[in-house]
Design a protein around this motif. Structure first.
Motif, PDB file in Angstrom:
ATOM      1  N   LEU A 143     -50.786  11.125  15.843  1.00  0.00           N
ATOM      2  CA  LEU A 143     -51.850  10.894  16.962  1.00  0.00           C
ATOM      3  C   LEU A 143     -51.588   9.379  17.326  1.00  0.00           C
ATOM      4  CD1 LEU A 143     -55.355  12.216  17.531  1.00  0.00           C
ATOM      5  CD2 LEU A 143     -54.866   9.715  17.568  1.00  0.00           C
ATOM      6  N   SER A 144     -51.437   8.932  18.349  1.00  0.00           N
ATOM      7  CA  SER A 144     -51.442   7.770  18.913  1.00  0.00           C
ATOM      8  C   SER A 144     -52.434   7.598  19.919  1.00  0.00           C
ATOM      9  CB  SER A 144     -49.987   7.569  19.552  1.00  0.00           C
ATOM     10  OG  SER A 144     -50.000   6.285  20.599  1.00  0.00           O
ATOM     11  N   ALA A 145     -53.300   6.478  19.368  1.00  0.00           N
ATOM     12  CA  ALA A 145     -54.431   6.066  20.431  1.00  0.00           C
ATOM     13  C   ALA A 145     -54.359   4.503  21.010  1.00  0.00           C
ATOM     14  CB  ALA A 145     -55.804   6.145  19.482  1.00  0.00           C
ATOM     15  N   PHE A 146     -54.095   4.500  22.157  1.00  0.00           N
ATOM     16  CA  PHE A 146     -53.959   3.024  22.618  1.00  0.00           C
ATOM     17  C   PHE A 146     -55.388   2.939  22.969  1.00  0.00           C
ATOM     18  CE2 PHE A 146     -54.626   0.758  26.648  1.00  0.00           C
ATOM     19  CZ  PHE A 146     -53.770  -0.383  26.628  1.00  0.00           C
ATOM     20  N   VAL A 147     -56.002   1.576  22.483  1.00  0.00           N
ATOM     21  CA  VAL A 147     -57.368   1.128  22.713  1.00  0.00           C
ATOM     22  C   VAL A 147     -57.678  -0.054  23.372  1.00  0.00           C
ATOM     23  CG1 VAL A 147     -59.228   0.885  21.094  1.00  0.00           C
ATOM     24  CG2 VAL A 147     -57.285   1.843  19.963  1.00  0.00           C
ATOM     25  N   GLN A 148     -58.342   0.058  24.111  1.00  0.00           N
ATOM     26  CA  GLN A 148     -58.881  -1.004  24.980  1.00  0.00           C
ATOM     27  C   GLN A 148     -60.467  -1.221  24.951  1.00  0.00           C
ATOM     28  OE1 GLN A 148     -56.297  -1.735  28.196  1.00  0.00           O
ATOM     29  NE2 GLN A 148     -57.534  -3.268  29.036  1.00  0.00           N
ATOM     30  N   TYR A 149     -61.237  -2.187  24.656  1.00  0.00           N
ATOM     31  CA  TYR A 149     -60.419  -3.503  24.706  1.00  0.00           C
ATOM     32  C   TYR A 149     -60.515  -3.955  23.102  1.00  0.00           C
ATOM     33  CZ  TYR A 149     -61.678  -3.218  29.622  1.00  0.00           C
ATOM     34  OH  TYR A 149     -61.466  -2.969  31.012  1.00  0.00           O
ATOM     35  N   ALA A 150     -59.504  -4.808  22.846  1.00  0.00           N
ATOM     36  CA  ALA A 150     -59.075  -5.444  21.638  1.00  0.00           C
ATOM     37  C   ALA A 150     -58.773  -6.976  22.119  1.00  0.00           C
ATOM     38  CB  ALA A 150     -58.314  -4.672  20.738  1.00  0.00           C
ATOM     39  N   GLY A 165     -56.171   1.916  35.575  1.00  0.00           N
ATOM     40  CA  GLY A 165     -56.071   0.494  36.279  1.00  0.00           C
ATOM     41  C   GLY A 165     -56.268  -0.726  35.370  1.00  0.00           C
ATOM     42  N   ILE A 166     -56.717  -0.267  34.174  1.00  0.00           N
ATOM     43  CA  ILE A 166     -57.101  -1.561  33.286  1.00  0.00           C
ATOM     44  C   ILE A 166     -56.085  -1.742  32.164  1.00  0.00           C
ATOM     45  CG2 ILE A 166     -59.645  -1.561  33.812  1.00  0.00           C
ATOM     46  CD1 ILE A 166     -59.976   0.307  31.242  1.00  0.00           C
ATOM     47  N   ILE A 167     -55.253  -0.577  31.892  1.00  0.00           N
ATOM     48  CA  ILE A 167     -54.329  -0.606  30.825  1.00  0.00           C
ATOM     49  C   ILE A 167     -53.736  -1.980  30.844  1.00  0.00           C
ATOM     50  CG2 ILE A 167     -52.235   0.497  30.004  1.00  0.00           C
ATOM     51  CD1 ILE A 167     -53.605   2.970  30.444  1.00  0.00           C
ATOM     52  N   GLY A 168     -53.544  -2.845  29.669  1.00  0.00           N
ATOM     53  CA  GLY A 168     -52.832  -3.896  29.601  1.00  0.00           C
ATOM     54  C   GLY A 168     -53.397  -5.104  30.407  1.00  0.00           C
ATOM     55  N   THR A 169     -54.573  -5.141  31.009  1.00  0.00           N
ATOM     56  CA  THR A 169     -55.065  -6.016  31.362  1.00  0.00           C
ATOM     57  C   THR A 169     -56.503  -6.627  30.925  1.00  0.00           C
ATOM     58  OG1 THR A 169     -56.747  -4.994  33.142  1.00  0.00           O
ATOM     59  CG2 THR A 169     -54.455  -5.218  33.900  1.00  0.00           C
ATOM     60  N   PHE A 170     -56.915  -7.793  31.084  1.00  0.00           N
ATOM     61  CA  PHE A 170     -58.130  -8.186  30.619  1.00  0.00           C
ATOM     62  C   PHE A 170     -59.099  -8.144  31.734  1.00  0.00           C
ATOM     63  CE2 PHE A 170     -61.321 -10.948  28.663  1.00  0.00           C
ATOM     64  CZ  PHE A 170     -61.129 -10.677  27.485  1.00  0.00           C
ATOM     65  N   LEU A 171     -59.130  -7.151  32.308  1.00  0.00           N
ATOM     66  CA  LEU A 171     -60.089  -6.734  33.503  1.00  0.00           C
ATOM     67  C   LEU A 171     -60.718  -5.439  33.365  1.00  0.00           C
ATOM     68  CD1 LEU A 171     -57.760  -7.545  36.309  1.00  0.00           C
ATOM     69  CD2 LEU A 171     -59.658  -9.112  35.518  1.00  0.00           C
ATOM     70  N   GLY A 172     -61.990  -5.250  33.841  1.00  0.00           N
ATOM     71  CA  GLY A 172     -62.755  -4.299  33.863  1.00  0.00           C
ATOM     72  C   GLY A 172     -62.373  -3.209  34.936  1.00  0.00           C
ATOM     73  N   ILE A 173     -62.803  -1.881  34.877  1.00  0.00           N
ATOM     74  CA  ILE A 173     -62.519  -1.254  36.007  1.00  0.00           C
ATOM     75  C   ILE A 173     -63.094  -1.494  37.400  1.00  0.00           C
ATOM     76  CG2 ILE A 173     -61.617   0.959  34.790  1.00  0.00           C
ATOM     77  CD1 ILE A 173     -64.341   2.526  34.857  1.00  0.00           C
ATOM     78  N   ARG A 174     -64.089  -2.393  37.365  1.00  0.00           N
ATOM     79  CA  ARG A 174     -64.781  -2.590  38.515  1.00  0.00           C
ATOM     80  C   ARG A 174     -64.314  -4.022  38.996  1.00  0.00           C
ATOM     81  NH1 ARG A 174     -70.046  -0.502  36.622  1.00  0.00           N
ATOM     82  NH2 ARG A 174     -70.388   1.365  37.680  1.00  0.00           N
ATOM     83  N   SER A 175     -63.389  -4.624  38.224  1.00  0.00           N
ATOM     84  CA  SER A 175     -62.537  -5.942  38.578  1.00  0.00           C
ATOM     85  C   SER A 175     -61.721  -5.874  39.756  1.00  0.00           C
ATOM     86  CB  SER A 175     -62.052  -6.519  37.145  1.00  0.00           C
ATOM     87  OG  SER A 175     -62.927  -6.557  36.408  1.00  0.00           O
ATOM     88  N   PRO A 176     -61.645  -6.565  40.696  1.00  0.00           N
ATOM     89  CA  PRO A 176     -60.923  -6.700  41.746  1.00  0.00           C
ATOM     90  C   PRO A 176     -59.274  -6.623  41.227  1.00  0.00           C
ATOM     91  CG  PRO A 176     -62.569  -7.896  42.335  1.00  0.00           C
ATOM     92  CD  PRO A 176     -62.895  -7.770  40.858  1.00  0.00           C
ATOM     93  N   GLY A 177     -58.563  -5.965  41.838  1.00  0.00           N
ATOM     94  CA  GLY A 177     -57.126  -6.296  41.222  1.00  0.00           C
ATOM     95  C   GLY A 177     -56.495  -5.035  40.483  1.00  0.00           C
ATOM     96  N   THR A 178     -57.458  -4.326  39.934  1.00  0.00           N
ATOM     97  CA  THR A 178     -57.007  -3.227  38.832  1.00  0.00           C
ATOM     98  C   THR A 178     -56.763  -2.089  39.820  1.00  0.00           C
ATOM     99  OG1 THR A 178     -59.483  -2.504  38.888  1.00  0.00           O
ATOM    100  CG2 THR A 178     -58.486  -4.018  37.078  1.00  0.00           C
ATOM    101  N   SER A 217     -55.244  -7.612  25.397  1.00  0.00           N
ATOM    102  CA  SER A 217     -56.613  -6.958  25.532  1.00  0.00           C
ATOM    103  C   SER A 217     -56.389  -5.476  25.021  1.00  0.00           C
ATOM    104  CB  SER A 217     -56.815  -6.721  26.755  1.00  0.00           C
ATOM    105  OG  SER A 217     -55.894  -6.135  27.654  1.00  0.00           O
ATOM    106  N   SER A 218     -55.381  -5.151  24.125  1.00  0.00           N
ATOM    107  CA  SER A 218     -55.402  -3.793  23.706  1.00  0.00           C
ATOM    108  C   SER A 218     -54.928  -3.837  22.398  1.00  0.00           C
ATOM    109  CB  SER A 218     -54.593  -2.915  24.739  1.00  0.00           C
ATOM    110  OG  SER A 218     -53.447  -3.328  24.920  1.00  0.00           O
ATOM    111  N   GLY A 219     -55.212  -2.686  21.614  1.00  0.00           N
ATOM    112  CA  GLY A 219     -54.738  -2.432  20.435  1.00  0.00           C
ATOM    113  C   GLY A 219     -54.253  -1.021  20.354  1.00  0.00           C
ATOM    114  N   LYS A 220     -53.790  -0.676  19.074  1.00  0.00           N
ATOM    115  CA  LYS A 220     -53.321   0.667  18.833  1.00  0.00           C
ATOM    116  C   LYS A 220     -53.625   1.130  17.368  1.00  0.00           C
ATOM    117  CE  LYS A 220     -50.091   3.706  20.165  1.00  0.00           C
ATOM    118  NZ  LYS A 220     -48.728   3.640  19.850  1.00  0.00           N
ATOM    119  N   VAL A 221     -53.914   2.299  17.522  1.00  0.00           N
ATOM    120  CA  VAL A 221     -54.341   3.182  16.290  1.00  0.00           C
ATOM    121  C   VAL A 221     -53.270   4.386  16.233  1.00  0.00           C
ATOM    122  CG1 VAL A 221     -55.863   4.423  14.787  1.00  0.00           C
ATOM    123  CG2 VAL A 221     -56.430   2.113  15.879  1.00  0.00           C
ATOM    124  N   ASN A 222     -52.603   4.397  15.042  1.00  0.00           N
ATOM    125  CA  ASN A 222     -51.605   5.569  15.004  1.00  0.00           C
ATOM    126  C   ASN A 222     -52.022   6.284  13.692  1.00  0.00           C
ATOM    127  OD1 ASN A 222     -49.780   4.572  17.253  1.00  0.00           O
ATOM    128  ND2 ASN A 222     -49.163   3.085  15.746  1.00  0.00           N
TER     129      ASN A 222
END
Lengths: 380, 536
Positions: free
Chosen positions: B410-417, B211-224, B335-340
């Protein structure tokens, strides 16, 4: 693990609860399948070539040393009995595979010939290594000469110190090999292949995944898409090679062979049936289920309960004998036999689909049954 | 795929700016309809954020986007993408490692998954399939929404009203429970929504994570909760909640679209950055390249994000002030970064599980709700998370073609950045190494030998993502998928139908309805809308 009966043996349908990963191994890495229950015959002696030329609809006389060919054989009326492969290991040394037991037939036709025919089904194991990375794995396991082995050729070599015959053949319509070895060596060869395949994501794979792959490849199956004339109760259940799309494997212009006259006549007058591929109109298929407020439901894996195929007028024109959702092509596919032989690619027909217990008709298009035919299958 | 850097002609029916997957889908549909189309990409490789590159010799990284879920099956069929090389390998597992424990694996097999969840909560285990069924039903509603252009509620055009009614009918056809559920989904936080069913960790954070992927919200934020559905309805082969890898990397999807486009007669050039859209008398008439070249077209279609399209390539002076204001307020907020990572072997998660089967899908680092919320806390104040939420995949386990034999990617999607770190986005290059270390330190807590496995690495902050792809603030969806930026509000009110205030200038990518993810729907819908409405 799911088991099924294959010619009196327990064979693996899928190693996992479902076959998806095994199917994808066949298409993206390599799957290793035990094909040992195939009937296998060794034909030796000076008249071997004569015998096989007489039995097979294909001219085995043209089969050169070190090659394998796909062929079918018929009864006197040109009705198909079975299909399989013939490999030529020596000038007077052949191996034949069959879906059903045919020792009696081979013996009966060999009565006056100087030839020995042995049922080697239980003597040899066959391991099918199929998939785009099968070549790398086999090179690792058996050495560099496999790298240059061409489509439908064979070599005799060693794996883990054991004698094997490797043929570049298979039932997936992809790059692939079949490895013949002595029964007592089979487990060691199996382990050596798995070990060699470790870095290539090899997977033990079963018959359920194979069934999907063979439909994509448009390969017919005895007992599913046609019935051996020996087992048919009525004539209309029988088929001829032409009716099954195997006309290319019939060589009529040569010395006599079983079924030749009937096949010659059929060639001249035309066939009563045509074997085709069918591609479902997906939007229409979705619509059938949407009327019940359901998402489209495809079979998990291949199906083989025949369903009617209808023409535009609503009249039944034939039957689809097996089919599958192709995860690679993203299409719902079927193999079908249609009355008359004048259908061409793109013709619109209808197939029966059951949605929520109700029978519906879904538009399909006639296609070449070889739905999937990657370059790597035959390529170097 | 070989591409030229100069066009063959000086005039086209349509120019598509940006060789991302949506731009290429759009170009392919227009070319298929017989239009003379040119797609222009600034980088030497095609794909935009759906790109694969051999960043380390022998190792193919899906540099940015790393999984496929929503790619529209009708596009695959209509553009014959399989013939052009597209192959999707499904991912069947979701794994939540827990240090010193077997963790939680959700398998394709429902019974097996139930047994896994039961280790943490028998109640959750018994509800899991019921939840799946409800989400499946909601997804079918949403699927209808993503496969049609957004209806325009402010319009009095009978066609628009009819579309609204049709959607209304779909909604009405739901029973009351499903209607309530839909409203909850649109308004609640991912955690609150999921807590209506479940109680246990790591199931809750694992599921809420999407629910938070690609958003600048937390998992407790409405809308997620909505974003949760956006990910939940991943669909392959008509089956919901199925994710997959594109064989050869995500870029192969873009390349298949490009080959399809070319097969229909489209032309594609690379190494050709567009400097601005040429506008004459309020109408887009072509593009000016950074190298000075000019290409004319009756229609210009932007596959870039709304901010870049209108504020950089068009310019405020050409646009109505109210529109400019809306575009400026459109939230990108990367809000996200990536480490490959290029790996010498598969890292050992020390979970006592036999084999590697459970590592073939995605691996989520989200051991608890608080863990993920804490990661967001840091981001709120302009820091990257020291212990981030990670979504890891090892695609080489399913697709050996992306790494040398025995080696892995290995691909790591990273949040939050956050793009806007406290020191300013421009300082990201100085923080990049520390950011990469935080990610690897995090993985190390679960797979202690990770450092021994690493042959090479690529660390991408949102600032890098922006630099490389042009995505404003490095937002992977070309703008957040929050409710106020979706459907008829995407990118902004009154301009949700791929048109723009400039005549002859259209939009075709994730900044338009139905939004981001490698689904191709915006490209498809934009092309179809243009063809229907005489836009090209």
């Amino acid at each position: 693990m799911n088991w099924k009966d294959w010619a009196g043996y327990y064979a693996v349908a899928s190693y996992d609860t479902n076959h998806d990963q095994e199917y994808f191994a066949y298409r993206h890495a390599a799957g290793l399948m035990d094909a040992t229950p195939l009937f296998k015959y060794e034909v030796k002696g000076p008249d071997s070539l004569n015998l096989l030329s007489r039995i097979m609809a294909k001219d085995i006389g043209k089969l050169r040393l070190g090659r394998v060919t796909y062929c079918c054989w018929c009864d006197d009326d040109g009705k198909i009995l079975d299909d399989g492969t013939v490999a030529r290991l020596g000038m007077d040394h052949f191996r034949v595979t069959a879906a059903e037991p045919f020792l009696h037939w081979f013996l009966q036709n060999a009565r006056t010939l100087n030839v020995t025919i042995e049922d080697i089904t239980a003597k040899f194991g066959i391991l099918a290594l199929q998939g785009p990375l099968s070549r790398e794995i086999l090179v690792h396991a058996a050495g560099g000469e496999v790298a240059t082995l061409r489509f439908f050729r064979l070599i005799e070599t060693r794996i883990d110190g054991r004698n094997v015959t490797i043929t570049r053949t298979g039932y997936t319509g992809d790059l692939g090999y079949e490895i013949w070895c002595g029964n007592s060596d089979a487990i060691a060869v199996y382990d050596a292949l798995i070990e060699s395949g470790k870095n290539y994501q090899i997977m033990p794979a079963g018959l359920a995944a194979l069934d999907v792959a063979r439909i994509e490849a448009g390969f017919i199956m005895n007992g599913v898409d046609y019935f051996s004339a020996n087992h048919c109760l009525i004539d209309s259940q029988k088929s001829t090679p032409y009716e099954l799309g195997l006309g290319w494997s019939v060589n009529l212009e040569r010395d006599c062979f079983i079924g030749q006259k009937a096949l010659q006549a059929e060639k001249e007058t035309g066939s009563s049936w045509q074997f085709v591929g069918l591609e479902y109109d997906w939007e229409a298929f979705e619509e059938i289920f949407a009327r019940f407020d359901l998402p489209p439901q495809t079979h998990s894996g291949a199906w083989r309960t025949a369903v009617p195929v209808y023409g535009r007028s609503g009249k039944q024109v034939g039957q689809a004998t097996s089919g599958a959702w192709s995860p690679t092509l993203k299409k719902n596919l079927a193999l079908a036999s249609l009355r008359n032989d004048d259908y061409s690619k793109g013709d619109a027909l209808f197939i029966e689909v059951t949605a929520e217990y109700e029978r519906k008709r879904c538009p399909v298009r006639v296609s070449d049954p070889m739905f999937f035919n990657p370059e790597r299958k035959r390529g170097k | 795929m070989k591409t030229a850097s100069k066009p063959n002609s000086s005039t086209y029916d349509a120019i598509v700016i940006g060789g991302g997957h949506n731009g290429l889908v759009c170009a392919a549909y227009l070319a298929k309809a017989g239009k003379k189309v040119l797609a222009v990409e600034k980088r030497p490789v095609l794909g935009g954020a759906a790109v694969s590159e051999e960043t380390v010799p022998g190792f193919t990284f899906s540099t940015f986007s790393y999984v496929v879920s929503l790619f529209r099956p009708q596009i695959i069929r209509q553009l014959d993408l399989v013939k052009h090389g597209l192959q999707i390998i499904p991912m069947e597992t979701t794994y939540n490692p827990i240090p010193g424990d077997a963790g939680l694996v959700r398998w394709a097999d429902g019974g097996r998954t139930r047994n896994e969840i039961a280790r943490f909560s028998k109640k959750d285990a018994s509800l899991y399939s019921e939840f799946g069924l409800s989400m499946g039903r909601l997804s079918r509603f949403t699927k209808n929404v993503i496969d049609t252009p957004a209806p325009e509620p402010a319009s009095l055009n009978p066609k628009e009203l009819f579309k609204l009614l049709k959607m209304g009918k779909l909604f009405k056809d739901f029973d009351a429970d499903m209607r309530y559920l839909n409203v909850k989904l649109m308004t609640m936080s991912a955690v609150d929504f999921l807590e209506e069913w479940f109680e246990s960790e790591p199931l809750l954070p694992s599921m809420a994570g999407s629910g938070i992927i690609g958003t600048f919200l937390g998992i407790r934020s409405p809308g997620t909760a909505y974003v949760l559905l956006h990910h939940y309805m991943g669909e392959i082969d008509g089956a919901f909640r199925a994710w997959g890898f594109s064989k050869g990397g995500t870029g192969q999807i873009s390349l298949a679209c490009a080959r399809a486009a070319v097969s229909f007669g489209a032309e594609i050039i690379t190494d050709a950055a567009v400097e601005r859209v040429k506008i004459r008398n309020g109408r887009a008439v072509g593009v000016v390249l950074e190298n000075g070249g000019e290409i004319n077209a009756r229609t210009v279609i932007s596959g870039l994000d709304p901010n870049r399209t209108f504020l950089k390539l068009v310019g405020e002076d050409e646009l109505p002030a109210s529109f400019v204001g809306q575009i400026k307020r459109y939230k990108n907020r990367g809000s996200s970064g990536k480490v490959n990572l290029a790996l010498s072997r598969v890292p050992n998660f020390e979970d006592g599980r036999p084999g590697l089967q459970h590592l073939k899908g995605d691996i989520t680092i989200a051991p608890s709700i608080d863990y993920v919320e804490r990661a967001y806390d840091e981001a709120k104040y302009g820091e990257f998370s020291r212990r981030p939420f990670l979504n890891i995949v090892i695609p080489s386990l399913s697709d050996p073609s992306v790494a040398p034999p025995g080696k892995h990617v290995l691909s790591a999607f990273v949040q939050y950045a956050p793009y806007n770190i406290r020191e300013g986005a421009g300082k990201w290059p100085e923080k990049r190494e520390a950011f990469g270390d935080a990610v690897i330190d995090t993985i190390e807590e679960y797979a202690p030998d990770i450092r021994d496995c690493i042959i090479d690495k690529q660390v991408l902050s949102p600032w890098d993502i922006e630099k490389m792809t042009g995505l404003t603030e490095g937002n992977i969806f070309q703008g957040e998928l929050s409710l106020e930026q979706l459907a008829f509000l995407r990118p902004v009110a009154e301009w949700s139908r791929y048109r723009s205030p400039i005549n002859g200038l259209w939009m075709c990518a994730s900044g338009t309805h139905p939004g981001g993810g490698v689904m191709g729907a915006p490209g498809e819908l934009a092309a179809k809308t243009m063809l229907k409405e005489g836009g090209v």
